[in-house]
Write an enzyme that holds these catalytic residues in place. Structure first.
Site, mmCIF file in Angstrom:
data_model
loop_
_atom_site.group_PDB
_atom_site.id
_atom_site.type_symbol
_atom_site.label_atom_id
_atom_site.label_comp_id
_atom_site.label_asym_id
_atom_site.label_seq_id
_atom_site.Cartn_x
_atom_site.Cartn_y
_atom_site.Cartn_z
ATOM 1 N N ASN A 140 2.021 5.562 4.609
ATOM 2 C CA ASN A 140 3.333 6.191 4.767
ATOM 3 C C ASN A 140 3.543 6.511 6.243
ATOM 4 O O ASN A 140 3.317 7.623 6.694
ATOM 5 C CB ASN A 140 3.413 7.465 3.920
ATOM 6 C CG ASN A 140 2.826 7.270 2.532
ATOM 7 O OD1 ASN A 140 1.873 7.937 2.147
ATOM 8 N ND2 ASN A 140 3.374 6.319 1.787
ATOM 9 N N ASN A 179 0.851 -1.181 0.000
ATOM 10 C CA ASN A 179 0.000 0.000 0.000
ATOM 11 C C ASN A 179 0.894 1.241 0.000
ATOM 12 O O ASN A 179 1.383 1.678 1.029
ATOM 13 C CB ASN A 179 -0.900 -0.025 1.228
ATOM 14 C CG ASN A 179 -1.976 1.050 1.156
ATOM 15 O OD1 ASN A 179 -1.751 2.110 0.581
ATOM 16 N ND2 ASN A 179 -3.113 0.767 1.748
ATOM 17 N N ASP A 180 1.095 1.776 -1.181
ATOM 18 C CA ASP A 180 1.983 2.920 -1.380
ATOM 19 C C ASP A 180 1.583 4.128 -0.543
ATOM 20 O O ASP A 180 2.346 5.091 -0.438
ATOM 21 C CB ASP A 180 1.907 3.357 -2.853
ATOM 22 C CG ASP A 180 3.070 2.822 -3.659
ATOM 23 O OD1 ASP A 180 4.152 2.647 -3.090
ATOM 24 O OD2 ASP A 180 2.876 2.592 -4.863
ATOM 25 N N CYS A 181 0.388 4.104 -0.032
ATOM 26 C CA CYS A 181 -0.140 5.273 0.677
ATOM 27 C C CYS A 181 -0.112 5.103 2.183
ATOM 28 O O CYS A 181 -0.545 5.987 2.909
ATOM 29 C CB CYS A 181 -1.555 5.560 0.194
ATOM 30 S SG CYS A 181 -1.557 5.922 -1.565
#
Ligand code: BGC
Ligand code: NOJ
Length: 840
Positions: free
Chosen positions: A506, A502-504
């Protein structure tokens, strides 16, 4: 509501009205030269790299949305009483209502057919196999009972190669555009006009060795290469002055915006047909032989002219089109099925396999949602794309694996992306996405299972493309696993780094300044935030490594490993240790947790008010085998069904984040229901389908499969809005006002994973090291199905019959009972195996 229909026989989707909710596109090209084309002829072309070698210009996010492309204009030179003076046979850009319209998106080609005022036009756009050019074959038919005098105009706009520069550096660009226009003197074809071939050669005078050519098969009445001359001042593509006036002005571009436009006059008798071929292509010359004569600035055309001449002939075009069709026959023939469900059949036999090829070629670079500038080939993305692609062209899969591996870093981490043209890691994005290295293990093991090509493990491959740093591929895999072992957090779970799948998510970003990239900003050291998802992925990858290690150890004579060789047991232990950590800190009682943030607080737990349950760890942990023995897998999946499943697919998490959380990053930047904030992120849905098959629930798995299957959603096209023939990355979740609306079609890991879920797990036809496994977990109502699967050069003709409602398999190969469910590889020379399977 539908905007067209599937023509399965011809493997086409037929769009029957031009005003689809969004542009519905297709891809042209299969190896180096590519194009995107919409149902109204919008789009652009590039060679290898949509950012660095773009041939034609395209302005994204325009109004109207899709403007600019491969346009043809028709003009009635003797105005016809019942028709307009001029129109676009592809409807756009002029948008004159057509009497009939149809766009057939097929495998590597698009045909746009329309009729207006008795003039029919059919344009077939495609890129021949192994060629760096595209063909627009236009056939005009006169259905009037009088002669028709028509002007035909073709038009495209050249991009000054580097798409990023092209869109930004106007102070320079407006002065560098250059073209060359030259006659094509073909023997025996008579005199030709001077505009037969338009060459776009901006920057060729300096460091570029390449140029574009745009040719026409017919003598020209004129041409234009200067945009303003063709369109007229203050006009757009929807009302070119040249078309209105019926005459181009033979303009030569000097700077500003170079275009290519041919003007052909056609006189058609009643019932007569005429075909005109337009060619757009890319060509390179040797560095020291760019000009002819050598001391001039004139392009050396010695090697390009034969190519142009060849493809301006109707026979060659027909032959090239037939070759393209054979190519796809071959690829799609690698696996075909006949099940009781039309959507399953259509996606496996045609569109899903096709999309898998497109994602393999494009990764996440160029679509109508990806600008082709921002992202190249993603490390995790391309490795996952390979999972669905492997069986199609194993040689290209191998090459891709080697390219990806060469962007791995000595730590075992990896560049998150690389540029396809240079094959170098992209420094703007860098590394530090801590899931990245494990996807390589999954891709390589899947490749060996498919092909039996163990030699790949000995390939010497550098780190970060640095010459001299080569080690065998196998060592790269070892370092992938070690990467996580070197980065464990306070609970013993893997540190998340910049993000995991999940690139988001963070968790180390803490960005409070606008404009910062969520993916590359890290305000925390990264020593606390952990990912349960990476833990699950690690277990999966470590188990694959254990099996690999037990089968090969590792041998190589030329290149010495620099890293200690670990026995299978090492990986089994590492996986077991991680599993126990997951049970201790990653299990929430009814589902797997998601992560621990930088404060050490849990995410994806009943303790949270928002983000209590996430889909990703449920899928990956069960795929890694967690909870299969003791009912916890079922429990987790039941939680998914209760909290996350919707009629449009399974959402990413619940409840959605209602505000921006500094400690969570981009995930909480989206309004609820979109993208990573509780959207239906389709990529993750097949993980749940696979998990459902692993607990034996075929009905549930196939039900989930149909919820996001684009063909099954075709009837909802006005809600879904994206193309009904390919998967989209996202469908708006239940928190969004537009629940059910898809976005980001085409370039998504959804393609490969759905292909894997349906073919390998629901239909159960799986490549293994020892042979083809057949272990279907199909819906209880199915009486059976048939499949043909090519595997290591052998054709398996598989017949499945349901005799009970469970998943117990009894297998016969060529009439002989097989123990277990893996068909042993047949003796050399056997080319076909007949497989009978009873599922009880
Ligand atoms: C998107 C992600 C994507 C990331 C890549 C984000 O804005 O939501 O889906 O992976 O950008 O840069
Ligand atoms: C799209 C990206 O390409 C992919 O790498 C990522 O896993 C998903 N978005 C989820 O964030």
């Amino acid at each position: 509501m539908r905007y067209g229909y599937f023509d399965d026989e011809r493997r086409e989707y037929v769009v029957t009205r031009p005003d689809t909710p969004l542009p519905w596109i297709n891809y042209l090209g299969s190896e180096n030269y590519f194009g995107l084309i919409s149902n109204t002829a919008g789009g652009y072309s590039f060679y290898k790299d949509a950012r660095l070698r773009r041939l034609t210009r395209y302005r994204y996010n325009n109004a109207p949305l899709d403007m600019g492309g491969r346009y043809i204009y028709l003009r009635d030179d003797d105005p016809h009483p019942s028709g307009p003076r001029a129109w676009s046979p592809s409807w756009m850009p002029m948008r004159i209502p057509l009497d009939s319209y149809e766009c057939r998106h097929g495998m590597g080609y698009t045909i746009i057919k329309s009729k207006l005022a008795g003039i029919e036009s059919r344009t077939c756009y495609f890129i021949p196999i192994d060629q760096n050019l595209e063909i627009w074959e236009l056939t005009l038919s006169n259905h009037r009972d009088q002669y028709a005098n028509l002007s035909v105009f073709s038009a495209l706009e050249f991009c000054l190669w580097d798409a990023n520069d092209d869109a930004t550096n106007f102070q320079r660009n407006y002065s560098i555009g250059e073209v060359e226009i030259s006659p094509l003197s073909l023997e025996g074809r008579g005199a030709r006009g001077e505009g037969d071939v338009i060459y776009h050669k901006t920057e060729y005078r300096e460091r570029r060795d390449h140029f574009a050519f745009y040719a026409c098969s017919e003598p020209l009445a004129g041409f234009d290469t200067d945009r303003e001359a063709f369109l007229g001042p203050y006009r757009g593509w929807d009302s070119p002055r040249a078309v209105e006036a019926g005459q181009t002005s033979n303009s030569v571009a000097h700077g500003w915006q170079p275009i290519g436009a041919h003007h052909v006059k056609v006189r058609l008798a009643p019932g007569e047909q005429k075909t005109i071929i337009f060619l757009l292509g890319y060509h390179e010359n040797p560095k020291d032989d760019k000009f002819d004569p050598p001391d001039s600035q004139v392009i050396n055309k010695r090697t390009v002219l034969p190519v142009i001449e060849r493809f301006l002939t109707a026979n060659e075009v027909d032959r090239a089109f037939a070759e393209l069709q054979n190519y796809w026959d071959g690829l799609l023939g690698k696996m075909t099925v006949n099940t009781p469900d039309v959507h399953t059949n259509r996606m496996i036999n045609i569109w899903n396999a096709y999309q898998v090829m497109i994602t393999f070629n494009m990764s996440r670079s160029a679509s109508y949602f990806e600008s082709g500038i921002g992202r190249g080939m993603g490390f995790r993305d391309s490795n996952q794309d390979l999972l669905g692609f492997m069986h199609l062209i194993p040689d290209r899969a191998r090459e891709r694996i080697l390219d990806l591996t060469a962007t791995q870093l000595p730590t075992g981490g990896a560049y998150h992306q690389y540029q396809p043209l240079t094959k170098r890691g992209n420094n703007d994005v860098g590394s530090g996405f801590n899931d990245d290295p494990h996807w390589l293990v999954l891709a390589v093991t899947a490749y060996i299972k498919e092909t039996g090509d163990w030699s790949i493990l000995s390939e010497p491959i550098p780190y970060d493309n640095q010459l001299g740093s080569e080690t065998p591929l196998y060592e790269h895999l070892q370092r992938s696993i070690q990467y996580t072992l070197d980065r464990l957090g306070p609970h013993g779970l893997p540190l998340i780094g910049r993000a995991d799948w999940n690139d988001c998510l963070n968790l180390n970003c803490f960005s409070d300044a606008t404009g910062q990239s969520f993916q590359t900003t890290t305000n925390k050291e990264g020593k606390v935030a952990e990912s349960v998802f990476i833990a699950g992925l690690f277990v999966l990858a470590a188990k694959e490594m254990a099996e690999l290690a037990s089968r090969v150890g590792y041998r190589n004579s030329n290149i010495k490993p620099t890293f200690e060789l670990r026995p299978s047991m090492f990986y089994l232990d590492a996986a077991a240790k991680m599993e126990s950590i997951v049970w201790q800190h990653g299990w929430d009682g009814a589902w797997f947790r998601r992560a621990y943030d930088d404060f050490g607080h849990v995410l994806g737990s009943k303790e949270n008010t928002e983000g209590r349950i996430f889909i990703e760890p449920q899928g990956i942990c069960i795929m890694a085998g967690l909870g299969l023995e003791d009912g916890r897998a079922e429990k987790s999946l039941n939680s998914v069904s209760v909290h996350l499943a919707t009629p449009h697919g399974i959402v990413l998490h619940q409840p959605a984040f209602t505000r921006y959380y500094l400690h969570l990053g981009e995930i909480s930047s989206y309004p609820p229901g979109y993208k990573e904030n509780a959207g239906i992120f389709c990529h993750t849905n097949p993980w749940i389908m696979i998990a459902e098959t692993m607990v034996g629930r075929g009905d549930q798995a196939h039900d989930y499969y149909l919820r996001i299957n684009p063909s099954a959603r075709e009837a909802l096209s006005e809600i879904h809005r994206c193309e009904p023939y390919v998967y989209a990355q996202m469908i708006a979740g239940k928190d969004a006002p537009t629940h059910g609306e898809a976005k980001n079609s085409w370039l998504t890991g959804t393609a490969a994973w759905n292909y894997v879920a349906i073919t390998q797990w629901i239909l159960g036809i799986r490549p293994t090291y020892d042979g083809l496994q057949v272990a279907p977990v199909i819906p209880s109502a199915w009486k059976g199905f048939e499949a043909v699967r090519w595997f290591r050069g052998v054709r398996y003709d598989i017949h499945i019959k349901r005799t009970g409602t469970g998943n117990t398999v009894a297998l016969e190969a060529d009439g002989k009972p097989v123990t277990g469910n893996i068909i042993p590889l047949p003796p050399v020379g056997v080319e076909e195996v007949h497989v009978d399977v009873k599922v009880a």
